[in-house]
Design a protein around this motif. Structure first.
Motif, PDB file in Angstrom:
ATOM      1  N   LEU A 149       0.840  -1.194   0.000  1.00  0.00           N
ATOM      2  CA  LEU A 149       0.000   0.000   0.000  1.00  0.00           C
ATOM      3  C   LEU A 149       0.879   1.248   0.000  1.00  0.00           C
ATOM      4  CD1 LEU A 149      -2.692  -1.046   2.623  1.00  0.00           C
ATOM      5  CD2 LEU A 149      -3.090  -0.657   0.183  1.00  0.00           C
ATOM      6  N   PRO A 150       0.537   2.268  -0.791  1.00  0.00           N
ATOM      7  CA  PRO A 150       1.337   3.502  -0.792  1.00  0.00           C
ATOM      8  C   PRO A 150       1.095   4.306   0.471  1.00  0.00           C
ATOM      9  CG  PRO A 150      -0.561   3.745  -2.231  1.00  0.00           C
ATOM     10  CD  PRO A 150      -0.578   2.322  -1.750  1.00  0.00           C
ATOM     11  N   SER A 151       2.054   5.168   0.798  1.00  0.00           N
ATOM     12  CA  SER A 151       1.850   6.129   1.879  1.00  0.00           C
ATOM     13  C   SER A 151       1.083   7.321   1.321  1.00  0.00           C
ATOM     14  CB  SER A 151       3.187   6.583   2.450  1.00  0.00           C
ATOM     15  OG  SER A 151       3.874   7.392   1.508  1.00  0.00           O
ATOM     16  N   PRO A 152       0.468   8.136   2.188  1.00  0.00           N
ATOM     17  CA  PRO A 152      -0.333   9.267   1.698  1.00  0.00           C
ATOM     18  C   PRO A 152       0.436  10.277   0.851  1.00  0.00           C
ATOM     19  CG  PRO A 152      -0.914   8.796   3.969  1.00  0.00           C
ATOM     20  CD  PRO A 152       0.287   7.941   3.647  1.00  0.00           C
ATOM     21  N   THR A 153       1.745  10.398   1.073  1.00  0.00           N
ATOM     22  CA  THR A 153       2.537  11.389   0.326  1.00  0.00           C
ATOM     23  C   THR A 153       3.319  10.768  -0.824  1.00  0.00           C
ATOM     24  OG1 THR A 153       4.359  11.139   1.904  1.00  0.00           O
ATOM     25  CG2 THR A 153       2.754  12.880   2.353  1.00  0.00           C
ATOM     26  N   GLU A 154       3.154   9.480  -1.050  1.00  0.00           N
ATOM     27  CA  GLU A 154       3.913   8.787  -2.093  1.00  0.00           C
ATOM     28  C   GLU A 154       3.257   8.957  -3.458  1.00  0.00           C
ATOM     29  OE1 GLU A 154       5.703   4.254  -2.830  1.00  0.00           O
ATOM     30  OE2 GLU A 154       4.445   4.723  -1.078  1.00  0.00           O
ATOM     31  N   ASP A 155       4.078   9.220  -4.484  1.00  0.00           N
ATOM     32  CA  ASP A 155       3.567   9.385  -5.847  1.00  0.00           C
ATOM     33  C   ASP A 155       3.336   8.020  -6.495  1.00  0.00           C
ATOM     34  OD1 ASP A 155       3.473  12.127  -5.823  1.00  0.00           O
ATOM     35  OD2 ASP A 155       5.478  12.378  -6.633  1.00  0.00           O
ATOM     36  N   ARG A 156       2.416   7.281  -5.920  1.00  0.00           N
ATOM     37  CA  ARG A 156       2.114   5.933  -6.405  1.00  0.00           C
ATOM     38  C   ARG A 156       0.670   5.619  -6.082  1.00  0.00           C
ATOM     39  NH1 ARG A 156       2.807   0.618  -4.214  1.00  0.00           N
ATOM     40  NH2 ARG A 156       3.517   1.560  -2.268  1.00  0.00           N
ATOM     41  N   LEU A 157      -0.005   4.977  -7.046  1.00  0.00           N
ATOM     42  CA  LEU A 157      -1.393   4.572  -6.877  1.00  0.00           C
ATOM     43  C   LEU A 157      -1.486   3.056  -6.983  1.00  0.00           C
ATOM     44  CD1 LEU A 157      -3.032   7.123  -9.376  1.00  0.00           C
ATOM     45  CD2 LEU A 157      -2.639   7.464  -6.928  1.00  0.00           C
ATOM     46  N   LEU A 158      -2.535   2.504  -6.402  1.00  0.00           N
ATOM     47  CA  LEU A 158      -2.878   1.104  -6.638  1.00  0.00           C
ATOM     48  C   LEU A 158      -4.215   1.040  -7.358  1.00  0.00           C
ATOM     49  CD1 LEU A 158      -2.019  -0.942  -3.404  1.00  0.00           C
ATOM     50  CD2 LEU A 158      -0.577  -0.445  -5.383  1.00  0.00           C
ATOM     51  N   TRP A 159      -4.383   0.050  -8.224  1.00  0.00           N
ATOM     52  CA  TRP A 159      -5.671  -0.128  -8.898  1.00  0.00           C
ATOM     53  C   TRP A 159      -6.085  -1.597  -8.829  1.00  0.00           C
ATOM     54  CZ3 TRP A 159      -5.810  -3.403 -13.151  1.00  0.00           C
ATOM     55  CH2 TRP A 159      -4.586  -3.682 -13.772  1.00  0.00           C
ATOM     56  N   PHE A 160      -7.399  -1.796  -8.738  1.00  0.00           N
ATOM     57  CA  PHE A 160      -7.976  -3.133  -8.686  1.00  0.00           C
ATOM     58  C   PHE A 160      -9.225  -3.177  -9.565  1.00  0.00           C
ATOM     59  CE2 PHE A 160      -5.808  -2.735  -4.585  1.00  0.00           C
ATOM     60  CZ  PHE A 160      -5.090  -3.932  -4.531  1.00  0.00           C
ATOM     61  N   VAL A 161      -9.379  -4.261 -10.299  1.00  0.00           N
ATOM     62  CA  VAL A 161     -10.624  -4.540 -11.016  1.00  0.00           C
ATOM     63  C   VAL A 161     -11.491  -5.372 -10.090  1.00  0.00           C
ATOM     64  CG1 VAL A 161     -11.674  -5.652 -13.012  1.00  0.00           C
ATOM     65  CG2 VAL A 161      -9.479  -4.460 -13.254  1.00  0.00           C
ATOM     66  N   ARG A 162     -12.723  -4.952  -9.912  1.00  0.00           N
ATOM     67  CA  ARG A 162     -13.629  -5.640  -8.986  1.00  0.00           C
ATOM     68  C   ARG A 162     -14.434  -6.719  -9.725  1.00  0.00           C
ATOM     69  NH1 ARG A 162     -17.607  -1.786  -7.297  1.00  0.00           N
ATOM     70  NH2 ARG A 162     -18.073  -3.115  -5.508  1.00  0.00           N
ATOM     71  N   GLU A 163     -14.260  -7.962  -9.282  1.00  0.00           N
ATOM     72  CA  GLU A 163     -15.074  -9.086  -9.756  1.00  0.00           C
ATOM     73  C   GLU A 163     -15.056  -9.211 -11.279  1.00  0.00           C
ATOM     74  OE1 GLU A 163     -18.614  -7.570  -7.950  1.00  0.00           O
ATOM     75  OE2 GLU A 163     -18.454  -8.911  -6.234  1.00  0.00           O
ATOM     76  N   ALA A 164     -13.858  -9.263 -11.838  1.00  0.00           N
ATOM     77  CA  ALA A 164     -13.739  -9.457 -13.289  1.00  0.00           C
ATOM     78  C   ALA A 164     -14.318 -10.826 -13.683  1.00  0.00           C
ATOM     79  CB  ALA A 164     -12.274  -9.372 -13.701  1.00  0.00           C
ATOM     80  N   TRP A 165     -15.041 -10.842 -14.808  1.00  0.00           N
ATOM     81  CA  TRP A 165     -15.747 -12.050 -15.227  1.00  0.00           C
ATOM     82  C   TRP A 165     -15.057 -12.649 -16.451  1.00  0.00           C
ATOM     83  CZ3 TRP A 165     -18.943 -15.555 -13.553  1.00  0.00           C
ATOM     84  CH2 TRP A 165     -19.590 -16.391 -14.455  1.00  0.00           C
TER      85      TRP A 165
END
Length: 299
Positions: free
Chosen positions: A221-237
């Protein structure tokens, strides 16, 4: 001639005010709550604590400053100025609600109801406002530059959020789209899912974290000040026409996640505010990435 600083107090209507507005009187609101096993005294006490906090913060604004107030529902119509110091009195989520409308103004989060709020963004007490307001404009004052996320559509629609951006179908039904990553060799996957969530380090204390935990993800998980995002696809079929190989990942500062709509209507909204959504239609593309602007939060 430069303008005096302006303290903008951001607040929201309390549950008690909403109940009285809906039912007409205190007594009718009390009867309604009692019929559902709740006591209006507890709701009214929270209301009074919030109003006392707002009054205490307002009285702490230096006499040489200007002062204004804005309710959460009016944020999209309020014009913030460069000389403003934004004082959010309420819950953590209210800071996120205000963040998208700012452009570098310092933000001071005041917890109106200590013990009920996590205090991730509203870090201070009303009694601290007198000292913190002048300090917010002083050089050397500790500021956390919190990373934000933005989505930009091919028709120039733009959305900014502090916690996360959700892309999907209205009502969270099946969304159909093509998903790809910048710099990934042009790999694109057609997907059918419950939508895509892209979040920041601040969002890692909320919705993003719940998805991360549910997946038992190995992504840090990134820290609040880190220039990094996470992404997730929810329930891909998975199906003959849709895949599930691109369902989670990171976005560094120079990367973007690209989503091309393959249905009549998809929406994108930030920080849980579905009423303030971008609307996209067949063939449109939206790119999500680290936002260039930051939320400057007084530490």
């Amino acid at each position: 001639m430069s303008l005096a600083p302006r303290a903008v107090l951001v607040h929201r209507t309390t549950e008690y005010e909403e109940l009285v507005a809906r039912h007409g009187t205190h007594g009718q609101a009390a009867f309604f709550l009692a019929s559902r096993g709740r006591d209006i005294d507890e709701v009214a006490e929270r209301h009074h604590r919030t109003r006392r906090a707002l009054a205490e913060v307002a009285s702490a604004v230096p006499l040489t400053w200007r002062q204004s107030r804005v309710e959460r529902a009016d944020l999209d119509r309020f014009l913030f100025a460069p000389e403003d110091v934004v004082v959010v009195v309420g819950q953590d989520g209210l800071v996120a609600n205000a963040a998208k409308y700012l452009a570098g103004q310092p933000v001071l989060g005041i917890d109106s109801d200590p013990g009920r709020n996590p205090g991730v963004l509203v870090r201070h007490r009303p009694a601290d406002a007198a000292a913190l307001l002048p300090a917010a404009l002083a050089r050397g004052t500790g500021m956390d530059e919190l990373t934000m996320v933005e989505a930009v559509a091919d028709d120039t629609q733009r959305l900014v959020a502090l916690n996360e951006i959700y892309l999907g179908a209205a009502g969270h039904q099946t969304a159909r789209y093509r998903l790809g990553l910048d710099g990934d060799g042009g790999v694109v996957e057609a997907q059918a899912s419950s939508g895509v969530l892209v979040g920041t380090g601040t969002g890692a204390t909320g919705w993003l974290r719940s998805v991360w935990q549910e997946r038992a993800s190995r992504l840090a998980l990134p820290s609040p000040t880190e220039d990094r995002l996470l992404w997730f696809v929810r329930e891909a079929w998975p199906s003959p026409a849709t895949g599930t190989s691109l369902v989670a990942g990171e976005l560094a500062v120079a990367q973007a996640l690209s989503v091309t709509v393959e249905s009549d209507r998809l929406i994108a909204f930030g920080d849980g505010i579905e009423s303030d959504a971008l609307e996209l239609t067949w063939g449109q593309t939206i790119r999500v990435r680290v936002c260039g602007q930051r939320l400057r939060l007084v530490g």
